[in-house]
Structures are given as C-alpha cells and as structure tokens.
Design a protein around this motif. Structure first.
Motif, PDB file in Angstrom:
ATOM      1  N   THR A  75       2.257 -12.258 -17.376  1.00 53.05           N
ATOM      2  CA  THR A  75       1.986 -12.630 -15.990  1.00 53.05           C
ATOM      3  C   THR A  75       0.584 -12.137 -15.656  1.00 53.05           C
ATOM      4  OG1 THR A  75       4.280 -12.523 -15.308  1.00 53.05           O
ATOM      5  CG2 THR A  75       2.649 -12.274 -13.582  1.00 53.05           C
ATOM      6  N   GLU A  76      -0.225 -13.031 -15.128  1.00 53.03           N
ATOM      7  CA  GLU A  76      -1.590 -12.667 -14.768  1.00 53.03           C
ATOM      8  C   GLU A  76      -1.794 -12.945 -13.288  1.00 53.03           C
ATOM      9  OE1 GLU A  76      -3.964 -11.383 -16.696  1.00 53.03           O
ATOM     10  OE2 GLU A  76      -3.054 -11.648 -18.694  1.00 53.03           O
ATOM     11  N   ARG A  77      -2.575 -12.075 -12.648  1.00 56.73           N
ATOM     12  CA  ARG A  77      -2.819 -12.241 -11.216  1.00 56.73           C
ATOM     13  C   ARG A  77      -4.263 -12.704 -11.023  1.00 56.73           C
ATOM     14  NH1 ARG A  77      -0.678  -8.836  -6.329  1.00 56.73           N
ATOM     15  NH2 ARG A  77      -2.584  -8.601  -5.114  1.00 56.73           N
ATOM     16  N   TYR A  78      -4.432 -13.757 -10.256  1.00 54.69           N
ATOM     17  CA  TYR A  78      -5.765 -14.322 -10.008  1.00 54.69           C
ATOM     18  C   TYR A  78      -6.106 -14.067  -8.532  1.00 54.69           C
ATOM     19  CZ  TYR A  78      -9.551 -17.770 -10.056  1.00 54.69           C
ATOM     20  OH  TYR A  78     -10.781 -18.395  -9.972  1.00 54.69           O
ATOM     21  N   GLU A  79      -7.044 -13.145  -8.306  1.00 49.29           N
ATOM     22  CA  GLU A  79      -7.385 -12.772  -6.919  1.00 49.29           C
ATOM     23  C   GLU A  79      -8.240 -13.867  -6.284  1.00 49.29           C
ATOM     24  OE1 GLU A  79      -6.264 -10.092  -5.469  1.00 49.29           O
ATOM     25  OE2 GLU A  79      -5.427  -9.097  -7.236  1.00 49.29           O
ATOM     26  N   VAL A  80      -7.941 -14.181  -5.038  1.00 48.42           N
ATOM     27  CA  VAL A  80      -8.753 -15.202  -4.341  1.00 48.42           C
ATOM     28  C   VAL A  80      -9.214 -14.627  -2.996  1.00 48.42           C
ATOM     29  CG1 VAL A  80      -7.799 -17.263  -5.457  1.00 48.42           C
ATOM     30  CG2 VAL A  80      -6.608 -16.294  -3.514  1.00 48.42           C
ATOM     31  N   ARG A  81      -9.700 -13.359  -3.048  1.00 44.52           N
ATOM     32  CA  ARG A  81     -10.034 -12.708  -1.771  1.00 44.52           C
ATOM     33  C   ARG A  81     -11.207 -13.385  -1.073  1.00 44.52           C
ATOM     34  NH1 ARG A  81     -10.289  -9.393  -6.055  1.00 44.52           N
ATOM     35  NH2 ARG A  81     -12.417  -9.220  -6.856  1.00 44.52           N
ATOM     36  N   GLU A  82     -12.107 -14.026  -1.838  1.00 39.86           N
ATOM     37  CA  GLU A  82     -13.264 -14.688  -1.195  1.00 39.86           C
ATOM     38  C   GLU A  82     -12.825 -15.936  -0.444  1.00 39.86           C
ATOM     39  OE1 GLU A  82     -12.764 -14.184  -4.399  1.00 39.86           O
ATOM     40  OE2 GLU A  82     -14.611 -13.825  -5.529  1.00 39.86           O
ATOM     41  N   GLN A  83     -11.742 -16.553  -0.881  1.00 43.17           N
ATOM     42  CA  GLN A  83     -11.307 -17.825  -0.295  1.00 43.17           C
ATOM     43  C   GLN A  83      -9.780 -17.880  -0.421  1.00 43.17           C
ATOM     44  OE1 GLN A  83     -11.414 -20.714   1.709  1.00 43.17           O
ATOM     45  NE2 GLN A  83     -13.479 -21.010   0.867  1.00 43.17           N
ATOM     46  N   HIS A  84      -9.106 -17.357   0.593  1.00 45.05           N
ATOM     47  CA  HIS A  84      -7.642 -17.306   0.524  1.00 45.05           C
ATOM     48  C   HIS A  84      -7.041 -18.712   0.470  1.00 45.05           C
ATOM     49  CE1 HIS A  84      -7.299 -13.018   2.379  1.00 45.05           C
ATOM     50  NE2 HIS A  84      -7.874 -13.043   1.202  1.00 45.05           N
ATOM     51  N   PHE A  85      -5.853 -18.784  -0.074  1.00 45.90           N
ATOM     52  CA  PHE A  85      -5.062 -20.016  -0.005  1.00 45.90           C
ATOM     53  C   PHE A  85      -4.046 -19.879   1.126  1.00 45.90           C
ATOM     54  CE2 PHE A  85      -7.026 -20.778  -3.982  1.00 45.90           C
ATOM     55  CZ  PHE A  85      -6.830 -22.105  -4.321  1.00 45.90           C
ATOM     56  N   CYS A  86      -3.401 -20.967   1.466  1.00 43.56           N
ATOM     57  CA  CYS A  86      -2.345 -20.897   2.481  1.00 43.56           C
ATOM     58  C   CYS A  86      -1.300 -21.972   2.191  1.00 43.56           C
ATOM     59  CB  CYS A  86      -2.922 -21.105   3.884  1.00 43.56           C
ATOM     60  SG  CYS A  86      -3.466 -22.792   4.186  1.00 43.56           S
ATOM     61  N   THR A  87      -0.146 -21.815   2.808  1.00 42.10           N
ATOM     62  CA  THR A  87       0.846 -22.892   2.840  1.00 42.10           C
ATOM     63  C   THR A  87       1.024 -23.272   4.301  1.00 42.10           C
ATOM     64  OG1 THR A  87       2.363 -21.025   2.500  1.00 42.10           O
ATOM     65  CG2 THR A  87       2.259 -22.648   0.752  1.00 42.10           C
ATOM     66  N   PHE A  88       1.209 -24.561   4.542  1.00 45.18           N
ATOM     67  CA  PHE A  88       1.272 -24.998   5.944  1.00 45.18           C
ATOM     68  C   PHE A  88       2.446 -25.939   6.169  1.00 45.18           C
ATOM     69  CE2 PHE A  88      -1.664 -27.984   3.814  1.00 45.18           C
ATOM     70  CZ  PHE A  88      -1.102 -29.207   4.161  1.00 45.18           C
ATOM     71  N   ASP A  89       2.680 -26.202   7.429  1.00 39.43           N
ATOM     72  CA  ASP A  89       3.756 -27.101   7.846  1.00 39.43           C
ATOM     73  C   ASP A  89       3.206 -28.536   7.884  1.00 39.43           C
ATOM     74  OD1 ASP A  89       6.522 -27.197   9.425  1.00 39.43           O
ATOM     75  OD2 ASP A  89       5.106 -28.534  10.423  1.00 39.43           O
ATOM     76  N   TYR A  90       3.789 -29.400   7.071  1.00 40.59           N
ATOM     77  CA  TYR A  90       3.242 -30.754   6.919  1.00 40.59           C
ATOM     78  C   TYR A  90       3.218 -31.514   8.253  1.00 40.59           C
ATOM     79  CZ  TYR A  90       2.853 -35.606   5.311  1.00 40.59           C
ATOM     80  OH  TYR A  90       2.463 -36.918   5.142  1.00 40.59           O
ATOM     81  N   ARG A  91       4.328 -31.453   8.973  1.00 36.94           N
ATOM     82  CA  ARG A  91       4.401 -32.236  10.221  1.00 36.94           C
ATOM     83  C   ARG A  91       3.334 -31.759  11.218  1.00 36.94           C
ATOM     84  NH1 ARG A  91       6.451 -31.496  14.974  1.00 36.94           N
ATOM     85  NH2 ARG A  91       7.604 -29.634  14.414  1.00 36.94           N
ATOM     86  N   ARG A  92       3.247 -30.439  11.397  1.00 37.19           N
ATOM     87  CA  ARG A  92       2.271 -29.908  12.351  1.00 37.19           C
ATOM     88  C   ARG A  92       0.841 -30.305  11.952  1.00 37.19           C
ATOM     89  NH1 ARG A  92       3.266 -24.909  15.268  1.00 37.19           N
ATOM     90  NH2 ARG A  92       5.216 -25.310  16.353  1.00 37.19           N
ATOM     91  N   PHE A  93       0.577 -30.203  10.650  1.00 35.27           N
ATOM     92  CA  PHE A  93      -0.764 -30.485  10.134  1.00 35.27           C
ATOM     93  C   PHE A  93      -1.130 -31.950  10.422  1.00 35.27           C
ATOM     94  CE2 PHE A  93      -4.020 -31.374   6.981  1.00 35.27           C
ATOM     95  CZ  PHE A  93      -4.699 -30.169   6.807  1.00 35.27           C
ATOM     96  N   CYS A  94      -0.207 -32.856  10.068  1.00 30.72           N
ATOM     97  CA  CYS A  94      -0.499 -34.287  10.257  1.00 30.72           C
ATOM     98  C   CYS A  94      -0.564 -34.642  11.742  1.00 30.72           C
ATOM     99  CB  CYS A  94       0.545 -35.153   9.564  1.00 30.72           C
ATOM    100  SG  CYS A  94       0.425 -35.070   7.782  1.00 30.72           S
ATOM    101  N   GLU A  95       0.302 -34.058  12.524  1.00 30.80           N
ATOM    102  CA  GLU A  95       0.240 -34.345  13.969  1.00 30.80           C
ATOM    103  C   GLU A  95      -1.096 -33.872  14.540  1.00 30.80           C
ATOM    104  OE1 GLU A  95       5.010 -34.298  15.068  1.00 30.80           O
ATOM    105  OE2 GLU A  95       3.763 -32.578  15.645  1.00 30.80           O
TER     106      GLU A  95
END
Ligand SMILES: Cc1cc2nc3c(=O)[nH]c(=O)nc-3n(C[C@H](O)[C@H](O)[C@H](O)COP(=O)(O)OP(=O)(O)OC[C@H]3O[C@@H](n4cnc5c(N)ncnc54)[C@H](O)[C@@H]3O)c2cc1C
Length: 362
Positions: free
Chosen positions: A72-92
C-alpha cells in the motif's frame, strides 16, 4: 423551433458548454438535471472551488492510497487536494449558470441542422454533442464514430462506511485488467470496480471487493467511459466530454476534462454567435485546442496498458516510485496543469442555492 445552439446531454460537458453561452440555447436530455449519476464524483477540489460550487462538496481528500496485491502506497496531494461531491447539487449549480430552455427528451439523430428527438424536431444554428459515450449526434452523422473499443466499463455502489483519502486497488485477484476504488464521500463511501478492457460482467468482482471490505451491496450505477480520444468535431458538430473520448485513461478522470473542454467549446461558440468568427473557424479552433492535449492521453494510455499487461513486479515498482519524490510532485504538477482548475471560468449562478449546506468532512 429554431435555436442558436442545441446541446444534446446536460451533464458535466453539456452544462459547461451552456454556461458560457448567451442567446437562444436548448439543452436536451432524457433525465432531469442531476438525476443520472454514473460517476464516483471525485475530482480536484479546485474544480468546485473555482466554479463556485463548494456547496456540493461532501469530503476533502489530502491523499490518495494505491493498493497492489502486496503493498500500500500513499500519494500526498497537499498542493492540490481532491474532493468528492454530490452529483445533483453540482449539476444544479452548473444549471443555475445557464440560460436557455431544457427539454426532457432523447436525441436520436441529426439531419442537416435539425436535431431529431422523441419529442419532435428542433432546429439549431450550431449543434453540440455532449451525450456521453454513445455520442448519439456524432454517431448519426458518422456511423461507427462511437465504438465500444477504447472504453472502460465501471460499476459502483454506496455503503455507509466513512473513510479518508481516495483509495485505489490494482490487484488482478480482485479485478483483472482493471481497478477497484473506495471513495469516501461524507457519511458514506462510493465503492466500485472498472475494467479497462470494457468487460461488462463486473458484478462478481464488485461482490468480491465488497466482501473483502466486509460490506454489502446496495443500488448499483455505472456505465462505459471512453479512454481513447475521438475526433472533437464531426462535420459541423462540436463533440465534448465522454462523447469525444475525453475521459483520461488510467485514472478514469472525466469530469474535469469534460468541464475544461466544455467551457472552451462554449466560449468559441459564443464568438461564432457574436460574428467574430465563422462556424468553420470555431470548429477549427476547438479541434486544435483539444488536440494540443493529446500528449497526456497518450502517456496515460501507455501506463494503463502497462498496468493491464505488464509484470506485477513492474507495476508495484512504478506505483512505489510515483509516490516518492521527486516523481510525486512532478507528476502531480503535470496532471493538474493539463486542465488546471485555475483556468476555469467561475460560474455566474443566477439563483441562490437555498438548500442546507452539506455536512463536509475534511
Ligand atoms: C462507475 C464510474 C465512476 C466514475 N468515477 C469518476 C470520478 O470519480 N471522477 C471523474 O472525474 N470521472 C469519473 N468517471 C467518468 C465520468 O463519469 C465521465 O467522464 C463524465 O461523467 C463525463 O461527463 P459527460 O457530461 O461528458 O457525460 P455524462 O456524464 O455521461 O453525461 C451524458 C449526458 O447525456 C445524456 N444523454 C444520454 N443519451 C442521450 C440522448 N440520446 N439524448 C440526449 N441526452 C442524452 C445523459 O442522460 C447524460 O445526462 C466515472 C465513470 C464511471 C462509469
């Protein structure tokens, strides 16, 4: 009925095009805005930030985790975080930045400037295909445009387990020639499997993966996502997002490209509407813009092939190297720069979202 622009498909690509347009615009989609989620909805945090759609974000991720059969390897993305979002809210939210009419209907083809749908025919000066992998308009102009080769197939479910980071598994025992993922999204997680070879028989693999996590399957969604670039223009049609094969190979990231290319396509079409460019110049400019991005698609396509066919030991080694400096920051910089959220045009949302803010997990 005559429109300046008709757009088939009102998901990420179609809405991104529409958000840059003024005039008589028509969006056609069989589903209501935000109703047809196929995706795990993971992207760079900069995307909703820049677009003013932070009210759709469910969780912020400061790292990715890559699991192989042994490591298992960890890939840090502190310069540019990722996110998960709500599809309906995003499209609306994206829809709030568009002008024009929306018709709930299914596009079937095109004849000249007329779009044929199950709700009748609509005439448009400029036509855009943003209908996802089936590319219904482009395929009707050029039969065979949308083939099933060069496409991944993925399915996922949602389980009430929290977690941290976007987690990927490259383990042939779980899913041959593919990837499994666990994307935490606030109070629940999106858990899925995809075959780079486009194998549509994934349910046993999803069951196996869920068993290995001690989780049960709920409702499933998913579909094809193309990873081979298709022509971005077909005749007089602009083709955007999955319809044009703009989802990235290997990572399967298709939302940011769909919005990136969609906004540029919309801006170019607006120039055509304003008479500062001819339609042919607009088509040429869009095609040239998209083609300038080919390098990353080729590179990721090669890495995807290596992952599918390369010896397991080499895959482990590559994953480990990717997560260490100096490669880690070099790769992240290049990957972000390909469609940098900082270059997106912020949306001018007309309506205020009066829904409660989503409970964000950081
Ligand atoms: C299981 C899975 C997980 C994924 N996870 C991620 C992820 O986490 N992050 C990421 O960046 N990408 C992800 N992707 C890829 C991503 O979903 C796509 O690349 C992205 O949705 C492309 O956007 P689009 O607007 O081009 O197409 P789509 O989102 O497919 O939208 C196409 C639209 O066209 C409409 N349409 C279809 N047929 C017609 C018709 N005949 N007439 C009119 N309209 C029509 C559809 O209803 C839909 O609204 C995932 C894909 C899958 C399958």
């Amino acid at each position: 009925m005559t429109y300046d622009v008709i757009i088939a498909g009102s998901s990420f690509a179609g809405l991104a095009v529409a958000s840059q347009l003024r005039g008589r615009i028509l969006l056609i989609d069989p589903k209501p805005i935000g109703a047809g989620q196929t995706s795990a909805c993971g992207t760079l945090l900069g995307v909703p930030q820049r677009l003013g759609l932070m009210d759709s974000v469910l969780q912020v991720h400061p790292f990715l985790a890559f699991h192989t059969s042994t490591e298992t390897e960890r890939y840090e993305v502190r310069e540019q975080h990722f996110c998960t979002f709500d599809y309906r809210r995003f499209c609306e939210g994206m829809a709030e930045a568009t002008v024009g009419d929306m018709v709930r209907g299914s596009v079937q083809g095109v004849e000249g400037n007329e779009v044929i749908t199950d709700r009748g025919r609509f005439r448009g000066e400029i036509l855009v295909d943003a209908s996802g992998w089936r590319a219904v308009l482009a395929n009707s102009v050029r039969p065979g445009y949308a083939t099933r080769t060069g496409m991944s197939y993925g399915i996922e479910t949602v389980a009430p387990r929290k977690g941290e980071g976007l987690c990927f598994w490259y383990d042939p025992d779980l899913i041959p020639e593919g990837v499994a993922w666990f994307f935490p999204a606030g109070q629940a997680s999106r858990i899925g499997v995809a075959s780079y070879a486009g194998d549509g028989h994934l349910r046993p693999h999803l069951d196996l993966f869920l068993d290995s996590l001690g989780l049960a399957k709920a409702k499933i969604h998913g579909g094809y996502f193309p990873w081979s670039f298709r022509a971005p223009t077909v005749g007089k049609l602009f083709v955007v997002g999955d319809a044009a094969g703009q989802c990235l190979p290997l990572t399967g990231e298709g939302i940011r490209p769909a919005i990136h290319f969609g906004q540029v396509c919309g801006r170019i079409i607006q120039q055509v509407l304003e008479g500062t460019a001819s339609l042919q110049q607009g088509l040429d400019e869009y095609r040239a813009f998209v083609r300038r991005h080919r390098g990353l698609y080729r590179l990721l396509g090669l890495l995807q092939w290596l992952l599918m066919r390369g010896p397991v030991g080499l895959v482990h080694r590559l994953v480990a190297l990717t997560c260490r400096e100096p490669l880690r920051s070099f790769i992240l910089r290049g990957y972000v720069a390909f469609a940098d959220p900082a270059r997106l045009t912020p949306l001018q949302r007309k309506a205020r979202v009066d829904a409660e803010p989503l409970p964000l997990v950081a």
